[in-house]
Motif scaffolding. Structure first.
Motif, short mmCIF file in Angstrom:
data_model
loop_
_atom_site.label_atom_id
_atom_site.label_comp_id
_atom_site.label_asym_id
_atom_site.label_seq_id
_atom_site.Cartn_x
_atom_site.Cartn_y
_atom_site.Cartn_z
N THR A 1 0.84 -1.20 0.00
CA THR A 1 0.00 0.00 0.00
C THR A 1 0.87 1.25 0.00
O THR A 1 0.37 2.35 -0.25
CB THR A 1 -0.93 0.03 1.21
N THR B 1 3.51 1.45 -2.04
CA THR B 1 4.10 1.55 -3.38
C THR B 1 3.65 2.86 -4.01
O THR B 1 2.54 3.33 -3.73
CB THR B 1 3.63 0.36 -4.24
N SER B 2 4.53 3.43 -4.82
CA SER B 2 4.22 4.72 -5.46
C SER B 2 2.83 4.70 -6.08
O SER B 2 2.49 3.82 -6.86
CB SER B 2 5.27 5.02 -6.52
N ARG B 3 2.01 5.66 -5.69
CA ARG B 3 0.65 5.78 -6.21
C ARG B 3 0.63 5.85 -7.73
O ARG B 3 -0.18 5.23 -8.40
CB ARG B 3 0.05 7.06 -5.62
N ALA B 4 1.58 6.63 -8.27
CA ALA B 4 1.62 6.82 -9.72
C ALA B 4 1.82 5.49 -10.43
O ALA B 4 1.17 5.22 -11.45
CB ALA B 4 2.75 7.79 -10.08
N VAL C 1 1.06 2.39 -9.35
CA VAL C 1 -0.12 1.54 -9.23
C VAL C 1 -1.24 2.06 -10.15
O VAL C 1 -1.86 1.29 -10.89
CB VAL C 1 -0.59 1.49 -7.76
N ASP C 2 -1.46 3.38 -10.14
CA ASP C 2 -2.53 3.95 -10.97
C ASP C 2 -2.26 3.70 -12.45
O ASP C 2 -3.16 3.34 -13.21
CB ASP C 2 -2.64 5.46 -10.72
N GLU D 1 -2.99 -4.68 -3.74
CA GLU D 1 -2.12 -3.98 -2.78
C GLU D 1 -2.27 -4.62 -1.40
O GLU D 1 -3.37 -4.86 -0.94
CB GLU D 1 -2.51 -2.51 -2.71
#
Lengths: 343, 317
Positions: free
Chosen positions: B117, B119-122, B124-125, B136
């Motif tokens: 959770t 991990t870089s949001r960018a 994952v998105d 996640e």
């Protein structure tokens, strides 16, 4: 006491110089004590002072003798080194913008220190750390004096300084980014902004001898700088040898600034601001300005180091942040007044 | 709001790009039915893990390859093969490593990506937009949470039996490491002290390891929750019986040099009680069955300390 009233006292008489000295010494002593008394562990006044002089003892003794005392001593020494080398450089170059931080001497010292640490040299031989920083500072100081020696003008000095600062900063970042240690890259800010957090007596013993030697060398320049302030011809007629002075200035600055940066990172603007505040109070006599700038530098750095602990106790706010917040507007003001004088 | 006419012309190029992007995103979403549908009995066949903790659980749970056919897990993160961070560095060497960038992961053509959770949001998105199923996994905050974590990863991999077997083994091993008797006398105070003065308090796996092995965490005592910096002054004033710290990385850093501060060394000399204990961080980091090694080590440290304060302990190199 305000600067205005000090200046009223100091208007050109010997006694007032003495008064100014006394006031500065008093400020340094008070700030040194404040540095010992401010910290995250809320210790009582009596408790901490008695712990300072106790033999072996409990945790309070450890905090006072092993954590706060070395920090205060380093603040005193490094501030004095920065103030003094700024005053000496300004006197020799007869240029108000000369300052070890601005012209890349501190940045180059940081590069030397980082190289010594990351190559493992400093781990094998402890003195390699300050000596490598000294070498970095010495090389850049020599380069600056060659590129923008007396008569080179403010522009040449600042341009050479910007180039050397940028180069040293980039090389420092590169070395730290390539380090196998995952924490090293996060410490780029420390090397560029400086901090005295969690320093120990190990650092004091490493840096103090070189800082003191450098300061003694710079102090001997006083008479020569006085003569130089009358103009190069007048100085030459008094039997002065600028080549020798230049060498002493380079070595003295390299030792004082290099050893400082090796244990505390590069702290800017102290050497710029302090001589400028004091110069109008003591008149244009470098021999008087040098010791007073050392005292003033110590006071400024101790104050900044107390302030970072009060503003952000848990966050290790960098010293360079505070000195730049005060120093940079001052620097802009200086450029503004120089521009007006030239126009 | 409608911009004036000249602006509209000026923005034509931008507008077209935005429309193209929106369409691409819509198609990506349409091509990815998985996030809306429970995975059920479906078993992903090309799994990429980009988080140190999911790396290790996936290596323990994923279906092995048969003959020349590769196994279910096709790549783990580079951290998994770093012995300073990973308990399974040797095993990880058998897998191609990824650096966790969306581009690299996408090119591996995975049908499941395991991420943390944090991990870089960018990343994952972007992977989700490209139609990749990303699961996640939140960090474990207690020893009890390890079982849930194993089940979560096992479910994502479609390896329920393997998951239950691992949970059963973990719970039996944990029960075998009985906590020391909870008498007042046996409670010792310990500090977790890492580079930069980082400490870990309440609501964390490390805190639970200490609590289970008979230690009171001084950060928890000081009301700290989660991770954060603890000034060395406060550590010294707290006077812990034991300081748990990490092994230094190669190269040099000021952050780690802090751990060799004379005040820390003298803390041990104060009353003959406190001693530094170098410990491998790897087993402490993730909620995997390897955390039991950390529990066993702390339990042994506790027993040594109770047996006699003068008993020599491993000291920081």
């Amino acid at each position: 006491m305000t600067a205005r009233s000090v200046s009223a006292f100091a208007s050109g008489r010997g006694l007032s110089i003495r008064l100014l000295t006394v006031l500065l010494v008093l400020a340094v002593v008070l700030l040194f004590c404040a540095s010992l008394l401010v910290g995250p562990a809320a210790l009582g006044l009596g408790e901490s002072l008695s712990a300072l002089f106790a033999g072996k003892g409990g945790p309070v003794v450890l905090v006072m003798q092993e954590i706060r005392l070395p920090r205060a001593i380093l603040g005193l020494l490094i501030g004095a080194a920065l103030g003094l080398s700024g005053a000496a450089m300004q006197g020799f170059l007869r240029n108000p913008l000369a300052e070890p931080g601005l012209i890349g001497v501190s940045g180059s010292a940081a590069l030397g220190a980082v190289l010594a640490l990351q190559t493992g040299l400093a781990a094998a031989f402890a003195l390699a750390l300050p000596l490598a920083a000294l070498a970095g500072a010495g090389l850049s100081a020599a380069l600056i004096l060659i590129l923008a020696g007396p008569g080179g003008g403010a522009l040449a000095l600042i341009l050479a300084g910007v180039a050397i600062s940028a180069l040293a900063g980039a090389a420092t970042s590169l070395v730290l980014n390539l380090s196998p240690n995952p924490f090293a890259a996060a410490e780029i800010v420390y090397w560029m902004m400086g901090s005295l957090a969690d320093r120990s007596f190990t650092h004091v013993w490493l840096a103090a001898p070189l800082i003191l030697a450098g300061m003694v060398a710079l102090m001997t320049l006083g008479r020569g700088l006085d003569a130089l302030s009358l103009g190069e011809d007048a100085a030459a007629s008094m039997g002065l040898r600028p080549g020798r002075m230049r060498l002493v200035l380079i070595l003295g600055t390299a030792a004082a600034v290099g050893a400082s940066v090796a244990v505390a990172g590069a702290i800017g603007f102290v050497g710029l601001v302090v001589p400028h505040i004091l110069r109008p109070l003591v008149g244009a006599r470098p021999s008087r300005l040098l010791p007073l700038s050392a005292l003033g530098g110590a006071a400024v750095l101790l104050a900044a180091d107390v302030a970072v602990r009060l503003i952000a106790p848990d966050r290790d706010l960098k010293l360079g942040v505070l000195t730049a917040l005060i120093g940079a507007p001052f620097f802009l003001h200086l450029i503004w007044t120089m521009r007006r004088a030239e126009a | 709001m409608r911009p004036a006419a000249p602006w509209r012309f000026a923005r034509w190029g931008l507008g077209i790009t935005a429309v193209a992007l929106a369409v691409a995103v819509a198609q990506g979403a349409a091509a990815d039915p998985l996030p809306t549908r429970p995975s059920g009995a479906q078993m992903p066949s090309r799994v990429v893990s980009i988080n140190l903790c999911t790396d290790q659980l996936a290596m323990m749970l994923a279906a092995p390859g048969a003959g020349a056919k590769p196994g279910q897990l096709i790549s783990v993160s580079t951290l998994a093969s770093d012995p300073m961070s990973s308990s399974m560095a040797a095993e990880a060497a058998a897998y191609p490593a990824n650096r966790g960038s969306a581009e690299q992961v996408f090119m591996m053509n995975p049908d499941l990506v395991l991420a943390g959770t944090f991990t870089s949001r960018a990343t994952v998105d972007l992977l989700r937009r490209l139609g990749v199923r990303v699961v996640e996994i939140a960090p474990v905050t207690s020893l009890q949470g390890v079982s849930d974590q194993i089940r979560q990863v096992a479910a994502a991999l479609g390896r329920f039996e393997a998951g239950e077997a691992l949970v059963a083994r973990f719970e039996a091993d944990l029960a075998a490491l009985a906590p020391p008797s909870d008498s007042q006398a046996s409670r010792l105070r310990a500090a977790l002290y890492y580079p930069n003065g980082y400490t870990i308090g309440k609501g964390t796996l490390s805190d639970d390891i200490l609590a289970r092995t008979g230690f009171i965490n001084i950060a928890t005592e000081l009301g700290r929750a989660g991770g954060g910096n603890l000034a060395m002054e406060l550590l010294v004033m707290a006077g812990p019986d034991l300081v748990v710290t990490s092994k230094p990385y190669p190269g040099a850093s000021r952050s780690e040099a802090l751990l060799r501060h004379p005040a820390l060394a003298q803390l041990g000399a104060q009353d003959g009680q406190a001693a530094l204990l170098a410990t491998s961080d790897a087993d402490w980091i993730c909620g995997t069955p390897h955390v039991l090694r950390a529990v066993a080590e702390m339990r042994a440290a506790h027993q040594r300390a109770i047996a006699g304060p003068a008993a020599p302990m491993q000291s920081l190199p």
